[in-house]
Design a protein around this motif. Structure first.
Motif, PDB file in Angstrom:
ATOM      1  N   PHE A   1       3.466  -1.288   3.994  1.00 38.97           N
ATOM      2  CA  PHE A   1       3.083   0.110   3.795  1.00 38.97           C
ATOM      3  C   PHE A   1       4.343   0.910   3.479  1.00 38.97           C
ATOM      4  O   PHE A   1       5.334   0.833   4.210  1.00 38.97           O
ATOM      5  N   LEU A   2       4.310   1.663   2.389  1.00 41.93           N
ATOM      6  CA  LEU A   2       5.447   2.500   2.024  1.00 41.93           C
ATOM      7  C   LEU A   2       5.308   3.862   2.693  1.00 41.93           C
ATOM      8  O   LEU A   2       4.386   4.623   2.383  1.00 41.93           O
ATOM      9  N   HIS A   3       6.229   4.160   3.594  1.00 41.36           N
ATOM     10  CA  HIS A   3       6.234   5.462   4.290  1.00 41.36           C
ATOM     11  C   HIS A   3       7.019   6.445   3.437  1.00 41.36           C
ATOM     12  O   HIS A   3       8.243   6.388   3.367  1.00 41.36           O
TER      13      HIS A   3
ATOM     14  N   VAL B   1       0.860  -1.185   0.000  1.00 38.83           N
ATOM     15  CA  VAL B   1       0.000   0.000   0.000  1.00 38.83           C
ATOM     16  C   VAL B   1       0.892   1.229   0.000  1.00 38.83           C
ATOM     17  O   VAL B   1       1.891   1.288   0.730  1.00 38.83           O
ATOM     18  N   CYS B   2       0.548   2.222  -0.829  1.00 43.44           N
ATOM     19  CA  CYS B   2       1.300   3.478  -0.841  1.00 43.44           C
ATOM     20  C   CYS B   2       0.341   4.639  -1.063  1.00 43.44           C
ATOM     21  O   CYS B   2      -0.789   4.455  -1.530  1.00 43.44           O
ATOM     22  N   ALA B   3       0.789   5.843  -0.743  1.00 45.46           N
ATOM     23  CA  ALA B   3       0.052   7.048  -1.107  1.00 45.46           C
ATOM     24  C   ALA B   3       0.169   7.245  -2.615  1.00 45.46           C
ATOM     25  O   ALA B   3       1.200   6.945  -3.217  1.00 45.46           O
TER      26      ALA B   3
ATOM     27  N   GLY C   1      -0.455  10.171   6.271  1.00 40.40           N
ATOM     28  CA  GLY C   1      -1.562  10.076   7.225  1.00 40.40           C
ATOM     29  C   GLY C   1      -2.822   9.559   6.555  1.00 40.40           C
ATOM     30  O   GLY C   1      -3.507   8.664   7.070  1.00 40.40           O
ATOM     31  N   LYS C   2      -3.137  10.108   5.384  1.00 36.57           N
ATOM     32  CA  LYS C   2      -4.324   9.642   4.661  1.00 36.57           C
ATOM     33  C   LYS C   2      -4.108   8.245   4.082  1.00 36.57           C
ATOM     34  O   LYS C   2      -5.040   7.430   4.031  1.00 36.57           O
ATOM     35  N   ALA C   3      -2.883   7.953   3.631  1.00 37.62           N
ATOM     36  CA  ALA C   3      -2.607   6.614   3.104  1.00 37.62           C
ATOM     37  C   ALA C   3      -2.727   5.558   4.196  1.00 37.62           C
ATOM     38  O   ALA C   3      -3.297   4.484   3.972  1.00 37.62           O
ATOM     39  N   MET C   4      -2.213   5.855   5.385  1.00 38.69           N
ATOM     40  CA  MET C   4      -2.350   4.905   6.490  1.00 38.69           C
ATOM     41  C   MET C   4      -3.803   4.807   6.934  1.00 38.69           C
ATOM     42  O   MET C   4      -4.270   3.711   7.303  1.00 38.69           O
ATOM     43  N   ALA C   5      -4.538   5.901   6.885  1.00 39.06           N
ATOM     44  CA  ALA C   5      -5.972   5.830   7.177  1.00 39.06           C
ATOM     45  C   ALA C   5      -6.653   4.863   6.215  1.00 39.06           C
ATOM     46  O   ALA C   5      -7.542   4.094   6.600  1.00 39.06           O
TER      47      ALA C   5
ATOM     48  N   LEU D   1      -6.540  18.795   3.188  1.00 37.83           N
ATOM     49  CA  LEU D   1      -7.555  19.134   4.180  1.00 37.83           C
ATOM     50  C   LEU D   1      -7.745  17.963   5.142  1.00 37.83           C
ATOM     51  O   LEU D   1      -7.911  16.825   4.711  1.00 37.83           O
ATOM     52  N   PRO D   2      -7.710  18.223   6.437  1.00 34.59           N
ATOM     53  CA  PRO D   2      -7.730  17.143   7.429  1.00 34.59           C
ATOM     54  C   PRO D   2      -9.022  16.332   7.413  1.00 34.59           C
ATOM     55  O   PRO D   2     -10.089  16.815   7.028  1.00 34.59           O
ATOM     56  N   THR D   3      -8.891  15.077   7.839  1.00 32.97           N
ATOM     57  CA  THR D   3     -10.037  14.198   8.052  1.00 32.97           C
ATOM     58  C   THR D   3      -9.880  13.521   9.410  1.00 32.97           C
ATOM     59  O   THR D   3      -8.755  13.351   9.899  1.00 32.97           O
ATOM     60  N   PRO D   4     -10.977  13.122  10.052  1.00 33.11           N
ATOM     61  CA  PRO D   4     -10.857  12.400  11.326  1.00 33.11           C
ATOM     62  C   PRO D   4     -10.042  11.113  11.186  1.00 33.11           C
ATOM     63  O   PRO D   4      -9.294  10.753  12.097  1.00 33.11           O
ATOM     64  N   GLU D   5     -10.177  10.425  10.045  1.00 32.19           N
ATOM     65  CA  GLU D   5      -9.435   9.184   9.834  1.00 32.19           C
ATOM     66  C   GLU D   5      -7.929   9.445   9.756  1.00 32.19           C
ATOM     67  O   GLU D   5      -7.120   8.646  10.251  1.00 32.19           O
ATOM     68  N   MET D   6      -7.536  10.551   9.112  1.00 31.28           N
ATOM     69  CA  MET D   6      -6.119  10.912   9.050  1.00 31.28           C
ATOM     70  C   MET D   6      -5.581  11.203  10.442  1.00 31.28           C
ATOM     71  O   MET D   6      -4.497  10.740  10.817  1.00 31.28           O
ATOM     72  N   VAL D   7      -6.336  11.980  11.220  1.00 25.53           N
ATOM     73  CA  VAL D   7      -5.890  12.314  12.577  1.00 25.53           C
ATOM     74  C   VAL D   7      -5.717  11.041  13.402  1.00 25.53           C
ATOM     75  O   VAL D   7      -4.713  10.866  14.105  1.00 25.53           O
TER      76      VAL D   7
END
Length: 333
Positions: A314-316, A189-191, A291-295, A265-271
């Motif tokens: 997961f690719l950071h 998984v990657c962004a 943050g969004k990719a890990m979400a 733009l932030p999302t609760p899942e990203m946070v």
């Protein structure tokens, strides 16, 4: 694939580690999750653009450029790393900053904006979303030419076939590492943003007959548009490196459920994802990309897409300096 045919600078003298996220894996109760730490790449603050710049800057130097020119969003990791590469090579750097959110550029902001100044950017041109970014960069190059200087234009994210070679090489690095570790991956998984990282990985995996599925988590565009962008660049990159077979369209998967209201733009899942990785694993993600990719990865686990015991990488891709511009969103207070 013989990537040694291509000129390359080296900004990271070692392979980045692959680590088991044992606490996150236990917390989610699904697959075994691993992380490829490309946030630990060289240059100032690390991140995936470092791999692309190794090939792009080599070409800039071969062409006799004295200034790197590129474009990125307000908190652009790509702009930070391009500027850092310029400093490393004794070059100047000029940036075009695109306000993807109207009025969002603030010269005194923290995060990457502060680092642009600290690293000594020569000049910044601010444009708005929808403006012709290629024309804006060409105008900077023309201005330099009028002074008897030579600029080298790098596309946003370093995402062209030459830049994507960085992640063709990374795919080969991952396959070698997992072989040495005895780690048989089931998924990656990657962004997925400017498409160079995602496309390069697809080409590297295909060129090595890895048979490893790759899912991109979109950070900006709707799924059909992003999948088209990734496939187009993957096809061009495959031709560039001389693969006999084109990249199959069905191998391109870009999910858009975690973009939220828009880019950056932030999302609760990203946070939740950023705080979980920090507090369970001591790993810092960023609010815009990882943050969004890990979400997205967490969401896929929760909806049962990966079986218990499967191994997911997961690719950071880095980006943690941007955290400091999002304190009001990410703080528990």
């Amino acid at each position: 694939m013989n990537l040694a045919r291509f000129s390359r600078r080296r900004y990271t003298p070692h392979a980045t580690p692959i680590q088991h996220l044992k606490h996150l894996s236990a917390h989610l109760g699904g697959p075994e999750i691993y992380i490829k730490r490309d946030d630990l790449l060289g240059l100032s603050g690390g991140g995936n653009k470092t791999r692309k710049l190794e090939f792009l800057v080599a070409e800039a130097l071969a062409q006799g450029a004295d200034t790197l020119i590129t474009v990125g969003a307000v908190q652009s990791n790509h702009c930070r790393l391009t500027l850092s590469a310029a400093v490393h090579e004794g070059l100047k750097c000029r940036l075009v900053i695109e306000q993807r959110v109207p009025g969002s550029y603030k010269p005194q902001a923290s995060g990457n904006n502060f680092l642009f100044d600290l690293l000594g950017v020569e000049a910044i041109t601010v444009v708005n979303s929808g403006d012709d970014l290629a024309a804006a960069m060409q105008a900077v190059a023309d201005d330099l030419a009028g002074q008897g200087r030579k600029g080298y234009v790098i596309p946003g994210g370093g995402s062209n076939p030459l830049g994507a070679l960085g992640y063709v090489a990374c795919a080969e690095e991952i396959l070698a590492q997992t072989f040495d570790m005895g780690l048989a991956l089931d998924h990656m998984v990657c962004a997925s943003g400017s498409a160079g990282t995602h496309s390069g990985l697809l080409v590297g995996l295909a060129g090595n007959n890895a048979g490893l599925p790759l899912t991109g988590i979109n950070v900006r565009r709707p799924r059909p548009e992003q999948e088209g962008n990734v496939h187009d660049l993957a096809v061009r990159t495959a031709a560039f490196v001389g693969l006999a077979e084109p990249i199959a369209r069905e191998t391109v998967r870009c999910l858009d459920e975690w973009v939220g209201p828009g880019y950056s733009l932030p999302t609760p899942e990203m946070v939740e994802a950023v705080r979980l990785l920090a507090q369970l694993e001591g790993v810092l993600l960023d609010p815009v990309y990882t943050g969004k990719a890990m979400a997205g990865l967490i969401g896929l686990v929760r909806r049962g897409e990966f079986a218990k015991g499967e191994k997911v990488l997961f690719l950071h891709t880095g980006g943690s300096p941007a955290l400091y511009a999002y304190q009001d969103v990410l703080s528990a207070a």
